[in-house]
Design a protein around this motif. Sequence first.
Motif, PDB file in Angstrom:
ATOM      1  N   GLU A   1      -0.661   4.594  12.046  1.00 54.71           N
ATOM      2  CA  GLU A   1       0.161   4.223  10.896  1.00 54.71           C
ATOM      3  C   GLU A   1       0.981   2.975  11.158  1.00 54.71           C
ATOM      4  N   GLN A   2       1.476   2.810  12.362  1.00 52.55           N
ATOM      5  CA  GLN A   2       2.243   1.605  12.677  1.00 52.55           C
ATOM      6  C   GLN A   2       1.366   0.362  12.561  1.00 52.55           C
ATOM      7  N   VAL A   3       0.136   0.443  13.052  1.00 54.87           N
ATOM      8  CA  VAL A   3      -0.780  -0.695  12.959  1.00 54.87           C
ATOM      9  C   VAL A   3      -1.157  -0.954  11.500  1.00 54.87           C
ATOM     10  N   MET A   4      -1.332   0.124  10.732  1.00 49.99           N
ATOM     11  CA  MET A   4      -1.629  -0.042   9.309  1.00 49.99           C
ATOM     12  C   MET A   4      -0.488  -0.775   8.610  1.00 49.99           C
ATOM     13  N   ARG A   5       0.748  -0.403   8.931  1.00 52.05           N
ATOM     14  CA  ARG A   5       1.903  -1.080   8.327  1.00 52.05           C
ATOM     15  C   ARG A   5       1.910  -2.561   8.712  1.00 52.05           C
ATOM     16  N   ALA A   6       1.579  -2.853   9.969  1.00 48.15           N
ATOM     17  CA  ALA A   6       1.561  -4.248  10.431  1.00 48.15           C
ATOM     18  C   ALA A   6       0.507  -5.057   9.683  1.00 48.15           C
ATOM     19  N   LEU A   7      -0.656  -4.469   9.468  1.00 46.68           N
ATOM     20  CA  LEU A   7      -1.725  -5.161   8.739  1.00 46.68           C
ATOM     21  C   LEU A   7      -1.325  -5.409   7.285  1.00 46.68           C
ATOM     22  N   GLU A   8      -0.684  -4.431   6.672  1.00 43.43           N
ATOM     23  CA  GLU A   8      -0.244  -4.608   5.285  1.00 43.43           C
ATOM     24  C   GLU A   8       0.810  -5.703   5.192  1.00 43.43           C
ATOM     25  N   ALA A   9       1.725  -5.712   6.161  1.00 44.19           N
ATOM     26  CA  ALA A   9       2.751  -6.754   6.172  1.00 44.19           C
ATOM     27  C   ALA A   9       2.121  -8.128   6.380  1.00 44.19           C
ATOM     28  N   ALA A  10       1.141  -8.193   7.278  1.00 47.74           N
ATOM     29  CA  ALA A  10       0.450  -9.461   7.538  1.00 47.74           C
ATOM     30  C   ALA A  10      -0.260  -9.956   6.285  1.00 47.74           C
ATOM     31  N   GLU A  11      -0.884  -9.046   5.555  1.00 48.15           N
ATOM     32  CA  GLU A  11      -1.577  -9.442   4.317  1.00 48.15           C
ATOM     33  C   GLU A  11      -0.590 -10.021   3.307  1.00 48.15           C
ATOM     34  N   ALA A  12       0.558  -9.356   3.157  1.00 47.47           N
ATOM     35  CA  ALA A  12       1.563  -9.834   2.203  1.00 47.47           C
ATOM     36  C   ALA A  12       2.103 -11.200   2.587  1.00 47.47           C
ATOM     37  N   VAL A  13       2.373 -11.400   3.877  1.00 45.28           N
ATOM     38  CA  VAL A  13       2.896 -12.683   4.346  1.00 45.28           C
ATOM     39  C   VAL A  13       1.855 -13.783   4.152  1.00 45.28           C
ATOM     40  N   CYS A  14       0.616 -13.489   4.482  1.00 48.33           N
ATOM     41  CA  CYS A  14      -0.452 -14.489   4.327  1.00 48.33           C
ATOM     42  C   CYS A  14      -0.628 -14.893   2.867  1.00 48.33           C
ATOM     43  N   GLU A  15      -0.527 -13.949   1.963  1.00 49.51           N
ATOM     44  CA  GLU A  15      -0.631 -14.270   0.533  1.00 49.51           C
ATOM     45  C   GLU A  15       0.511 -15.175   0.097  1.00 49.51           C
ATOM     46  N   THR A  16       1.711 -14.899   0.604  1.00 46.93           N
ATOM     47  CA  THR A  16       2.883 -15.697   0.252  1.00 46.93           C
ATOM     48  C   THR A  16       2.748 -17.139   0.733  1.00 46.93           C
ATOM     49  N   TYR A  17       2.160 -17.310   1.919  1.00 47.03           N
ATOM     50  CA  TYR A  17       2.065 -18.652   2.513  1.00 47.03           C
ATOM     51  C   TYR A  17       0.733 -19.335   2.220  1.00 47.03           C
TER      52      TYR A  17
ATOM     53  N   LEU B   1     -10.469  14.829   2.156  1.00 49.25           N
ATOM     54  CA  LEU B   1      -9.261  14.476   1.424  1.00 49.25           C
ATOM     55  C   LEU B   1      -8.135  14.378   2.435  1.00 49.25           C
ATOM     56  N   PHE B   2      -7.682  13.158   2.669  1.00 49.03           N
ATOM     57  CA  PHE B   2      -6.815  12.916   3.814  1.00 49.03           C
ATOM     58  C   PHE B   2      -5.846  11.790   3.489  1.00 49.03           C
ATOM     59  N   VAL B   3      -4.546  12.064   3.573  1.00 51.49           N
ATOM     60  CA  VAL B   3      -3.527  11.061   3.296  1.00 51.49           C
ATOM     61  C   VAL B   3      -3.191  10.328   4.591  1.00 51.49           C
ATOM     62  N   SER B   4      -3.615   9.081   4.711  1.00 50.11           N
ATOM     63  CA  SER B   4      -3.368   8.317   5.937  1.00 50.11           C
ATOM     64  C   SER B   4      -2.607   7.027   5.658  1.00 50.11           C
ATOM     65  N   GLU B   5      -1.997   6.936   4.477  1.00 49.13           N
ATOM     66  CA  GLU B   5      -1.223   5.740   4.150  1.00 49.13           C
ATOM     67  C   GLU B   5      -0.011   5.607   5.075  1.00 49.13           C
ATOM     68  N   PRO B   6       0.441   4.382   5.352  1.00 45.47           N
ATOM     69  CA  PRO B   6       1.443   4.170   6.400  1.00 45.47           C
ATOM     70  C   PRO B   6       2.893   4.440   5.989  1.00 45.47           C
ATOM     71  N   THR B   7       3.233   4.327   4.721  1.00 40.44           N
ATOM     72  CA  THR B   7       4.621   4.498   4.304  1.00 40.44           C
ATOM     73  C   THR B   7       4.742   5.687   3.363  1.00 40.44           C
ATOM     74  N   PHE B   8       5.963   6.206   3.242  1.00 46.39           N
ATOM     75  CA  PHE B   8       6.140   7.357   2.365  1.00 46.39           C
ATOM     76  C   PHE B   8       5.897   6.988   0.906  1.00 46.39           C
ATOM     77  N   GLU B   9       6.186   5.741   0.526  1.00 47.34           N
ATOM     78  CA  GLU B   9       5.923   5.327  -0.856  1.00 47.34           C
ATOM     79  C   GLU B   9       4.428   5.350  -1.159  1.00 47.34           C
ATOM     80  N   LYS B  10       3.642   4.814  -0.221  1.00 47.90           N
ATOM     81  CA  LYS B  10       2.194   4.784  -0.432  1.00 47.90           C
ATOM     82  C   LYS B  10       1.591   6.183  -0.329  1.00 47.90           C
TER      83      LYS B  10
END
Length: 326
Positions: A67-83, A223-232
């Motif tokens: 989950e920590q790596v998933m969060r890092a990848l999601e953050a990286a995607e968001a930053v890359c889109e911004t830049y 059926l498996f919840v593997s999303e990284p944050t509680f919101e997701k």
Amino acid sequence: MPLQTFEEKIDSLEPEEIPSILLANGFSQAWDHNIFNYKNLLQRANFGARDANIRDIFDKFDTYDFEQVMRALEAAEAVCETYGVDPAKIDEISTDQEQLKASLIQVISQTHPLRSSRVTTAQFQSAKPFIIRFDKIFTLNYDLLLYWIVNKYDIAPEGYYTDDGFRRTTWENVDSQNVYFLHGGLHIYDDGTTIKKHAFNGDADVSIVDQVRDNLNQGKFPLFVSEPTFEKKQTRIEHNPYLNSCFKALKNLSGPLFIHGHSMAENDRHIFNQINASGVDKVFISIFGDENSEANKETMANARRFIDTQKIQIEFYDAASAPIWQ
């Protein structure tokens, strides 16, 4: 002052107070810590063509936590889109997220005990009487240990039945349900029209894991919840009829609740929010090992941060004193 035992917390309840329980990873780790931990899952995971790249991310973060790596990848995607990073690189990051999730599901099914007979009769004889003390049984675990326990009809006390909401192999939204897999499970899958389960027959000891592997080969994932944050996680839950029904059942809970084997981490805050919105008035939380360790201090602090102490009484007990796998 040492932590009180599980039995002391049970004895503190009034006769009319029938507790429910929320099981987390510590419940499974207590059975076999080598199977149910992230380090073991990572060592055996296969990330396909992206294996070296994804493992390098785990190494850079010095973690086994998917989950920590998933969060890092999601953050990286968001930053890359911004830049305005090259869209091909953004697609690569997005693909790695899906690969990470798929690999996690696959390695779980590969490392899970093949048959219920891996659990000894003596362990079932201890675990079943523990579980049946609770009115409603919620779990955040994806493994089959709880499923095996409640379906072991040949283990005393016989004549005890739970209701997981499934009629034969198809889930129906029934009021009598009292076992809830809040984050899904290896035995549950969506066939495109209904929520189904692989049926377990304790006497025949048919391998559900083999059935799960067959489904994976057909592109059907548990059926498996593997999303990284509680919101997701909450978004995923609310978009699935089975998961959403279980989630609502937690909110409809009342009386005392035991939380066993949970670190009270932020990524399950959606669960704590449901408890706060429920009629639960007492929460008993297990603590494993030295209560003064940094990890346990954090667990207790998180409990007081995430559980509404204005309306819910919080107490802690010694996890090792709960007679589950003895």
